[in-house]
Enzyme design. Structure first.
Site, PDB file in Angstrom:
ATOM      1  N   HIS A 166      -0.984  -9.540  -1.198  1.00 54.03           N
ATOM      2  CA  HIS A 166      -1.422  -8.793  -2.375  1.00 54.03           C
ATOM      3  C   HIS A 166      -1.114  -9.580  -3.641  1.00 54.03           C
ATOM      4  CE1 HIS A 166      -0.697  -4.791   0.033  1.00 54.03           C
ATOM      5  NE2 HIS A 166      -1.629  -5.564   0.557  1.00 54.03           N
ATOM      6  N   HIS A 196      -3.922  -1.644  -5.177  1.00 52.68           N
ATOM      7  CA  HIS A 196      -3.542  -3.006  -5.543  1.00 52.68           C
ATOM      8  C   HIS A 196      -4.743  -3.908  -5.286  1.00 52.68           C
ATOM      9  CE1 HIS A 196      -3.460  -3.841  -1.261  1.00 52.68           C
ATOM     10  NE2 HIS A 196      -2.701  -2.771  -1.104  1.00 52.68           N
ATOM     11  N   SER A 249       0.812  -1.217   0.000  1.00 47.28           N
ATOM     12  CA  SER A 249       0.000   0.000   0.000  1.00 47.28           C
ATOM     13  C   SER A 249       0.842   1.262   0.000  1.00 47.28           C
ATOM     14  CB  SER A 249      -0.937   0.004   1.214  1.00 47.28           C
ATOM     15  OG  SER A 249      -1.928  -0.987   1.092  1.00 47.28           O
ATOM     16  N   GLU A 264     -10.068   7.134   1.670  1.00 46.26           N
ATOM     17  CA  GLU A 264      -9.635   5.745   1.522  1.00 46.26           C
ATOM     18  C   GLU A 264     -10.618   4.789   2.188  1.00 46.26           C
ATOM     19  OE1 GLU A 264      -5.810   2.831   2.286  1.00 46.26           O
ATOM     20  OE2 GLU A 264      -6.339   4.290   3.833  1.00 46.26           O
TER      21      GLU A 264
END
Length: 430
Positions: free
Chosen positions: A393, A298, A77, A250
């Site tokens: 991720h 992502h 991130s 966010e």
């Protein structure tokens, strides 16, 4: 961090742009890969076919690559947000610094130089990787206290970069070594730390820290529409800015649910984020000199809709789950006996387990939360036919959505840095 602060900041060249938007609302669904959008479409659908579009579908413009400045191809991130905030790729863990640890100017810092107002909203702690990459510089995302300090100490035109900061993170701003909240208040910031006080925030600058660390997960929260409520408040506080504003919102915990492979948690966070997008879209409708841009840093978890060799995905199973895997684990561990634990499982998930599955669940009782949580979320995934490839991720491209002024500039495929470079052009032109 003294050495970092003394290093030169890489400045952006000003590029003229015709009819640039006055205001920019930048929304980042942390971990929100394309399968999350598809899953949410089916999850929110009610009634007969055809399946109804979501707000994500209606605003979709293209996709973006997310690889960092190293040989992994899979970003974290911090590197992802650094690219989205600066237009420059960096290493995993970097907060708006390059590989040589030299600070890179962010679009919010540029906006402050241009006389605009800035705001950040997050469902995580406000000094987490994504908001931090817009406001601060650090060689490591893990340096939470240093990042919080920089929110106050780093000045442009004599003021902190952010005029509005809303989210969680009290423990990083009220510490034994420093009481940053008092320093912000002495600077003129209005401050609150609970939802009941939200209406008392009437002007910028403002700081709201609504939890010790992160806000409650949406699926567990008693406050409905958390992110939408904070987004609405941020827009209210920033709107009077004469030269316009930049707001970053966010949906932080979409990513956390993905790390846990918790599909019910993920869909609740997607719903929370969708509600916040609806607030932003309504603002653009009322203020057409505004651009709304939405993307992700992502993808998390490698989610698939369909698993175990079946042509099947069952969102109705997910809708029956009323708590995150973490809360389910806590509830089952707190139960006085196995029968009570199984009753609590059924109440929280509506999933009838086989005898073998019951024993699997009970065998993890009394162990640390993670062990029981992993069993719980695997059972929900099994019964809904949700697949996960990783607890980390992936390198999958992420969606790009846009609405309002100049939204046509974001059609097709681009790199994550291209999004930032285009926004920086707009900001530079004012």
């Amino acid at each position: 961090m003294r050495a970092l602060l003394l290093l030169p900041v890489i400045a952006f060249a000003s590029t003229a742009a015709t009819a640039a938007p006055k205001n920019i609302i930048y929304m980042i669904g942390d971990g929100m890969g394309p399968a999350y959008l598809t899953a949410y479409r089916y999850y929110q659908h009610e009634g007969d076919l055809p399946v109804a579009n979501t707000i994500f579908d209606d605003l979709l413009k293209g996709t973006a690559s997310t690889y960092p400045d190293d040989d992994t191809l899979v970003t974290d991130s911090a590197a992802g947000a650094t690219a989205l905030a600066t237009g420059v790729k960096s290493y995993n863990g970097a907060i708006a610094v390059n590989r040589q640890h030299i600070p890179i100017s962010t679009m919010m810092q540029l906006a402050k130089h241009q006389g605009k107002a800035n705001g950040v909203v997050a469902s995580s702690q406000v000094n987490h990787a994504t908001p931090a990459s817009f406001l601060a510089h650090n060689i490591s995302r893990q340096n939470y206290n240093q990042i919080a300090d920089m929110y106050f100490d780093y000045r442009i035109n004599g003021k902190p970069v952010a005029d509005v900061i809303l989210g969680g993170g009290t423990q990083f701003f009220i510490r034994e070594d420093r009481h940053l909240v008092n320093e912000f208040k002495n600077e003129g910031y209005q401050y609150i730390d609970n939802w009941q006080q939200l209406d008392s925030l009437t002007r910028a600058p403002a700081l709201a820290l609504m939890a010790d660390v992160a806000l409650p997960a949406a699926l567990n929260a008693t406050e409905p529409r958390q992110l939408a409520t904070l987004t609405s408040k941020a827009l209210q506080l920033l709107s009077p800015a004469e030269k316009g504003f930049m707001l970053m919102v966010e949906g932080s915990q979409i990513d956390w649910c993905g790390h846990d492979n918790d599909i019910a948690c993920a869909m609740a966070e997607m719903d929370d984020f969708a509600n916040a997008i609806a607030v932003a879209k309504a603002y653009v409708d009322a203020n057409p000199d505004t651009l709304l841009i939405i993307t992700a840093d992502h993808e998390t978890g490698g989610m698939s809709l369909g698993a175990a060799g079946k042509y099947l995905w069952l969102p109705e199973v997910i809708k029956g789950v009323s708590a995150t895997g973490r809360k389910i684990a806590d509830e089952l561990n707190a139960a006085p006996d196995d029968n009570t634990a199984l009753a609590r499982w059924l109440a929280l998930t509506k999933i009838q387990l086989t005898k073998e599955e019951q024993q699997q669940l009970l065998a993890a009782r009394g162990k640390e939360q993670k062990a029981l949580r992993e069993v719980a979320v695997k059972l929900v995934a099994q019964y809904s036919y949700t697949g996960w490839t990783t607890g980390a991720h992936t390198a999958v491209d992420v969606p790009v959505m846009a609405y309002g002024k100049n939204s046509e500039d974001f059609h097709g495929f681009m790199d994550n840095t291209d999004i930032a470079k285009q926004l920086i052009k707009y900001i530079s032109s004012h």
